[in-house]
Write a protein that holds these residues in place. Structure first.
Motif, PDB file in Angstrom:
ATOM      1  N   SER A  47       0.840  -1.192   0.000  1.00 42.38           N
ATOM      2  CA  SER A  47       0.000   0.000   0.000  1.00 42.38           C
ATOM      3  C   SER A  47       0.876   1.242   0.000  1.00 42.38           C
ATOM      4  CB  SER A  47      -0.930   0.019   1.220  1.00 42.38           C
ATOM      5  OG  SER A  47      -0.176   0.138   2.410  1.00 42.38           O
ATOM      6  N   SER A  61      -4.507   4.766  -4.621  1.00 42.71           N
ATOM      7  CA  SER A  61      -5.188   3.585  -5.166  1.00 42.71           C
ATOM      8  C   SER A  61      -4.180   2.676  -5.853  1.00 42.71           C
ATOM      9  CB  SER A  61      -6.271   4.000  -6.158  1.00 42.71           C
ATOM     10  OG  SER A  61      -5.680   4.528  -7.319  1.00 42.71           O
ATOM     11  N   ARG A  62      -4.567   1.407  -6.004  1.00 41.26           N
ATOM     12  CA  ARG A  62      -3.708   0.419  -6.644  1.00 41.26           C
ATOM     13  C   ARG A  62      -3.393   0.829  -8.081  1.00 41.26           C
ATOM     14  NH1 ARG A  62      -0.098  -2.339  -4.414  1.00 41.26           N
ATOM     15  NH2 ARG A  62       0.046  -4.371  -5.286  1.00 41.26           N
TER      16      ARG A  62
END
Length: 95
Positions: A47, A61-62
């Motif tokens: 993360s 965000s990913r």
């Protein structure tokens, strides 16, 4: 093992999946790997967070994190080695 590193203003939670840190042994002639040592690292970014201009925390965000990881993988690896070496020095100092 999981580490927290800061790269380009992003605070990343990174899991090291493989770490080989073999020190050099110059007197060994059996192979160049033994004589020069080996440092290999594989990691997975779990993360990331960043902070805006006002200091507010924002989760990354990913989909936003993937290109950042691709562009900065060498800097992430360097930051991980700094953390790993610091932990090893502290352990030797305490022991």
């Amino acid at each position: 093992m999981t580490y927290e590193v800061i790269v380009e203003g992003f605070v990343l939670q990174v899991e090291v999946t493989h770490c080989e840190n073999t020190p050099p042994c110059p007197g060994t002639w059996s192979s160049d790997w033994d004589a020069q040592g080996c440092r290999e690292l594989e990691f997975k970014v779990l993360s990331g967070i960043c902070y805006d201009d006002d200091g507010a925390r924002m989760d990354v965000s990913r989909s936003d994190l993937a290109p950042f990881i691709w562009l900065n993988s060498q800097a992430i690896e360097t930051a991980l080695w700094v953390e790993i070496d610091a932990i090893n020095r502290r352990q030797r100092w305490v022991a």
